[in-house]
Design a protein around this motif. Structure first.
Motif, PDB file in Angstrom:
ATOM      1  N   ARG A  52     -12.769  11.288 -18.922  1.00 24.30           N
ATOM      2  CA  ARG A  52     -12.947   9.881 -19.135  1.00 24.30           C
ATOM      3  C   ARG A  52     -13.509   9.074 -18.071  1.00 24.30           C
ATOM      4  O   ARG A  52     -14.257   8.244 -18.082  1.00 24.30           O
ATOM      5  CB  ARG A  52     -11.446   9.156 -18.983  1.00 24.30           C
ATOM      6  CG  ARG A  52     -10.696   9.615 -20.349  1.00 24.30           C
ATOM      7  CD  ARG A  52      -9.331   8.684 -20.432  1.00 24.30           C
ATOM      8  NE  ARG A  52      -8.624   9.001 -21.598  1.00 24.30           N
ATOM      9  CZ  ARG A  52      -7.226   8.505 -22.003  1.00 24.30           C
ATOM     10  NH1 ARG A  52      -6.682   7.847 -21.062  1.00 24.30           N
ATOM     11  NH2 ARG A  52      -6.903   8.989 -23.370  1.00 24.30           N
ATOM     12  N   GLY A  53     -13.507   9.788 -16.639  1.00 26.40           N
ATOM     13  CA  GLY A  53     -14.287   9.478 -15.575  1.00 26.40           C
ATOM     14  C   GLY A  53     -15.611   9.766 -15.236  1.00 26.40           C
ATOM     15  O   GLY A  53     -16.360   9.020 -14.794  1.00 26.40           O
ATOM     16  N   VAL A  54     -15.839  11.036 -15.824  1.00 26.56           N
ATOM     17  CA  VAL A  54     -17.332  11.632 -15.565  1.00 26.56           C
ATOM     18  C   VAL A  54     -18.116  11.872 -16.602  1.00 26.56           C
ATOM     19  O   VAL A  54     -19.310  11.108 -16.750  1.00 26.56           O
ATOM     20  CB  VAL A  54     -17.178  12.828 -14.778  1.00 26.56           C
ATOM     21  CG1 VAL A  54     -18.439  13.490 -14.457  1.00 26.56           C
ATOM     22  CG2 VAL A  54     -16.364  12.699 -13.454  1.00 26.56           C
ATOM     23  N   LEU A  55     -17.576  12.501 -17.635  1.00 27.67           N
ATOM     24  CA  LEU A  55     -18.319  12.827 -18.845  1.00 27.67           C
ATOM     25  C   LEU A  55     -18.601  11.839 -19.901  1.00 27.67           C
ATOM     26  O   LEU A  55     -19.583  11.806 -20.585  1.00 27.67           O
ATOM     27  CB  LEU A  55     -17.546  14.193 -19.519  1.00 27.67           C
ATOM     28  CG  LEU A  55     -17.447  15.372 -18.735  1.00 27.67           C
ATOM     29  CD1 LEU A  55     -16.815  16.527 -19.473  1.00 27.67           C
ATOM     30  CD2 LEU A  55     -18.810  16.096 -18.040  1.00 27.67           C
ATOM     31  N   ALA A  56     -17.614  11.140 -20.213  1.00 30.37           N
ATOM     32  CA  ALA A  56     -17.473   9.910 -21.175  1.00 30.37           C
ATOM     33  C   ALA A  56     -18.437   8.998 -20.657  1.00 30.37           C
ATOM     34  O   ALA A  56     -19.584   8.605 -21.758  1.00 30.37           O
ATOM     35  CB  ALA A  56     -16.401   9.297 -21.651  1.00 30.37           C
ATOM     36  N   PRO A  57     -18.790   8.336 -19.496  1.00 26.04           N
ATOM     37  CA  PRO A  57     -19.824   7.441 -19.249  1.00 26.04           C
ATOM     38  C   PRO A  57     -20.937   7.977 -19.200  1.00 26.04           C
ATOM     39  O   PRO A  57     -21.765   7.172 -19.271  1.00 26.04           O
ATOM     40  CB  PRO A  57     -19.341   7.294 -17.690  1.00 26.04           C
ATOM     41  CG  PRO A  57     -17.854   7.374 -17.617  1.00 26.04           C
ATOM     42  CD  PRO A  57     -17.739   8.535 -18.421  1.00 26.04           C
ATOM     43  N   LEU A  58     -21.301   9.197 -19.069  1.00 26.37           N
ATOM     44  CA  LEU A  58     -22.511   9.956 -19.047  1.00 26.37           C
ATOM     45  C   LEU A  58     -23.089  10.381 -20.582  1.00 26.37           C
ATOM     46  O   LEU A  58     -24.302  10.715 -20.519  1.00 26.37           O
ATOM     47  CB  LEU A  58     -22.764  11.145 -17.839  1.00 26.37           C
ATOM     48  CG  LEU A  58     -22.433  10.662 -16.350  1.00 26.37           C
ATOM     49  CD1 LEU A  58     -22.672  12.035 -15.649  1.00 26.37           C
ATOM     50  CD2 LEU A  58     -23.595   9.748 -16.230  1.00 26.37           C
ATOM     51  N   HIS A  59     -21.959  10.187 -21.304  1.00 22.13           N
ATOM     52  CA  HIS A  59     -22.208  10.652 -22.682  1.00 22.13           C
ATOM     53  C   HIS A  59     -22.620  12.244 -22.924  1.00 22.13           C
ATOM     54  O   HIS A  59     -23.462  12.659 -23.649  1.00 22.13           O
ATOM     55  CB  HIS A  59     -23.288   9.985 -23.341  1.00 22.13           C
ATOM     56  CG  HIS A  59     -22.691   8.597 -23.279  1.00 22.13           C
ATOM     57  ND1 HIS A  59     -22.015   7.976 -24.153  1.00 22.13           N
ATOM     58  CD2 HIS A  59     -23.546   7.227 -22.884  1.00 22.13           C
ATOM     59  CE1 HIS A  59     -22.094   6.827 -23.837  1.00 22.13           C
ATOM     60  NE2 HIS A  59     -22.824   6.399 -23.119  1.00 22.13           N
ATOM     61  N   ILE A  60     -22.007  12.901 -21.932  1.00 22.74           N
ATOM     62  CA  ILE A  60     -21.991  14.665 -21.974  1.00 22.74           C
ATOM     63  C   ILE A  60     -20.699  15.063 -22.289  1.00 22.74           C
ATOM     64  O   ILE A  60     -20.255  16.174 -21.787  1.00 22.74           O
ATOM     65  CB  ILE A  60     -22.406  15.047 -20.761  1.00 22.74           C
ATOM     66  CG1 ILE A  60     -21.970  14.471 -19.594  1.00 22.74           C
ATOM     67  CG2 ILE A  60     -24.246  14.474 -20.737  1.00 22.74           C
ATOM     68  CD1 ILE A  60     -22.412  14.995 -18.175  1.00 22.74           C
ATOM     69  N   GLN A  61     -19.963  14.629 -23.488  1.00 19.37           N
ATOM     70  CA  GLN A  61     -18.528  15.304 -23.664  1.00 19.37           C
ATOM     71  C   GLN A  61     -18.616  16.755 -24.124  1.00 19.37           C
ATOM     72  O   GLN A  61     -17.780  17.539 -24.061  1.00 19.37           O
ATOM     73  CB  GLN A  61     -18.124  14.392 -24.560  1.00 19.37           C
ATOM     74  CG  GLN A  61     -17.498  13.108 -24.154  1.00 19.37           C
ATOM     75  CD  GLN A  61     -18.435  12.136 -24.394  1.00 19.37           C
ATOM     76  OE1 GLN A  61     -19.676  12.357 -24.708  1.00 19.37           O
ATOM     77  NE2 GLN A  61     -17.939  11.006 -24.455  1.00 19.37           N
ATOM     78  N   VAL A  67     -17.295  22.340 -17.522  1.00 19.81           N
ATOM     79  CA  VAL A  67     -16.561  21.498 -16.267  1.00 19.81           C
ATOM     80  C   VAL A  67     -15.210  21.746 -16.101  1.00 19.81           C
ATOM     81  O   VAL A  67     -14.738  21.884 -14.963  1.00 19.81           O
ATOM     82  CB  VAL A  67     -16.836  19.777 -16.684  1.00 19.81           C
ATOM     83  CG1 VAL A  67     -15.963  18.890 -15.527  1.00 19.81           C
ATOM     84  CG2 VAL A  67     -18.233  19.360 -16.904  1.00 19.81           C
ATOM     85  N   LEU A  68     -14.386  22.071 -17.243  1.00 18.87           N
ATOM     86  CA  LEU A  68     -13.054  22.469 -17.132  1.00 18.87           C
ATOM     87  C   LEU A  68     -12.789  23.714 -16.549  1.00 18.87           C
ATOM     88  O   LEU A  68     -11.891  24.088 -15.920  1.00 18.87           O
ATOM     89  CB  LEU A  68     -12.317  22.331 -18.386  1.00 18.87           C
ATOM     90  CG  LEU A  68     -12.183  20.851 -19.115  1.00 18.87           C
ATOM     91  CD1 LEU A  68     -11.574  20.618 -20.399  1.00 18.87           C
ATOM     92  CD2 LEU A  68     -11.600  19.904 -17.987  1.00 18.87           C
ATOM     93  N   LEU A  69     -13.702  24.785 -17.021  1.00 17.17           N
ATOM     94  CA  LEU A  69     -13.502  26.179 -16.335  1.00 17.17           C
ATOM     95  C   LEU A  69     -13.500  26.066 -14.850  1.00 17.17           C
ATOM     96  O   LEU A  69     -12.518  26.786 -14.239  1.00 17.17           O
ATOM     97  CB  LEU A  69     -14.741  27.067 -17.026  1.00 17.17           C
ATOM     98  CG  LEU A  69     -14.370  27.441 -18.476  1.00 17.17           C
ATOM     99  CD1 LEU A  69     -15.424  28.632 -18.706  1.00 17.17           C
ATOM    100  CD2 LEU A  69     -13.253  28.354 -18.398  1.00 17.17           C
ATOM    101  N   PRO A  70     -14.536  25.606 -14.079  1.00 20.02           N
ATOM    102  CA  PRO A  70     -14.183  25.620 -12.616  1.00 20.02           C
ATOM    103  C   PRO A  70     -13.191  24.858 -12.197  1.00 20.02           C
ATOM    104  O   PRO A  70     -12.420  25.072 -11.180  1.00 20.02           O
ATOM    105  CB  PRO A  70     -15.573  24.773 -12.111  1.00 20.02           C
ATOM    106  CG  PRO A  70     -16.475  25.113 -13.241  1.00 20.02           C
ATOM    107  CD  PRO A  70     -15.810  24.970 -14.632  1.00 20.02           C
ATOM    108  N   TRP A  71     -12.638  23.664 -12.831  1.00 18.49           N
ATOM    109  CA  TRP A  71     -11.413  22.932 -12.643  1.00 18.49           C
ATOM    110  C   TRP A  71     -10.127  23.713 -12.461  1.00 18.49           C
ATOM    111  O   TRP A  71      -9.403  23.877 -11.699  1.00 18.49           O
ATOM    112  CB  TRP A  71     -11.397  21.656 -13.477  1.00 18.49           C
ATOM    113  CG  TRP A  71     -10.029  20.932 -13.156  1.00 18.49           C
ATOM    114  CD1 TRP A  71      -9.083  20.953 -14.238  1.00 18.49           C
ATOM    115  CD2 TRP A  71      -9.376  20.469 -12.228  1.00 18.49           C
ATOM    116  NE1 TRP A  71      -7.931  20.289 -13.929  1.00 18.49           N
ATOM    117  CE2 TRP A  71      -7.936  19.869 -12.561  1.00 18.49           C
ATOM    118  CE3 TRP A  71      -9.895  20.252 -10.747  1.00 18.49           C
ATOM    119  CZ2 TRP A  71      -7.302  19.282 -11.744  1.00 18.49           C
ATOM    120  CZ3 TRP A  71      -8.745  19.755  -9.829  1.00 18.49           C
ATOM    121  CH2 TRP A  71      -7.711  19.283 -10.499  1.00 18.49           C
TER     122      TRP A  71
END
Length: 182
Positions: A52-61, A67-71
């Motif tokens: 919601r904070g990074v991928l959605a505003p940049l439209h790169i869902q 992104v989730l694998l490193p997290w």
């Protein structure tokens, strides 16, 4: 819903089989369960924040997996480190490797990231998934202890009786499917 229950049971079985030490203390099991529960809960909450904070505003869902694998890798390393700092006597050796192999955290994080649920619902589902995973690990350990002392035919000793037990537990947990639906 039943697919998530089966994934939870199968991931708990895999983690249980990785903890196959013959005389592993119960503390090791509960530390592993707590670490997994924390990784699942923090993974889902962090996934929502990232989506919601990074991928959605940049439209790169579509890059959610990358992104989730490193997290989740950071959590798999950080949670045992924090548990070791909090309780130095707890056995946390080998936990990062097991936590990295948990597909449950990634699956729940991706599923929650694609939903438009409210924050209390996300937090509740993350905490319940972590607690359910911990419960499944404890149930598998109890199954192993009981089957070691039971009169079971030699062909079914070990892994076969554990797989049968996993199937029975999956059917039992699947009975809860739709219990809270309206």
């Amino acid at each position: 819903m039943s697919d998530y229950i089966l994934v939870l049971i199968s991931a708990a079985l895999v983690n249980h089989l990785c903890l196959l030490q013959p005389s592993a203390p119960r503390l090791h099991l509960h530390v592993h369960g707590l670490a997994c529960a924390l990784c699942i809960a923090l993974g889902v909450i962090g996934a929502q924040l990232l989506m919601r904070g990074v991928l959605a505003p940049l439209h790169i869902q579509d890059l959610a997996l990358f992104v989730l694998l490193p997290w989740l890798a950071l959590l798999a390393w950080g949670v045992p480190w924090l548990l070791a700092k909090w309780r130095p006597t707890w056995p946390v050796t080998g936990l990062p490797a097991l936590l990295l192999s948990n597909a449950v955290a990634l699956g729940l994080a991706l599923q929650q990231a694609s939903d438009d649920s409210t924050w209390p619902a996300i937090l509740l589902q993350a905490l319940l998934a972590g607690a359910g995973f911990w419960l499944a690990l404890v149930l598998f350990t109890d199954l192993r202890q009981r089957s070691a002392h039971a009169d079971i035919p030699g062909v079914l000793r070990g892994l076969p009786i554990e797989l049968i037990g996993a199937g029975v537990m999956a059917m039992a947990f699947s009975g809860f499917n739709g219990l809270f639906a309206q």
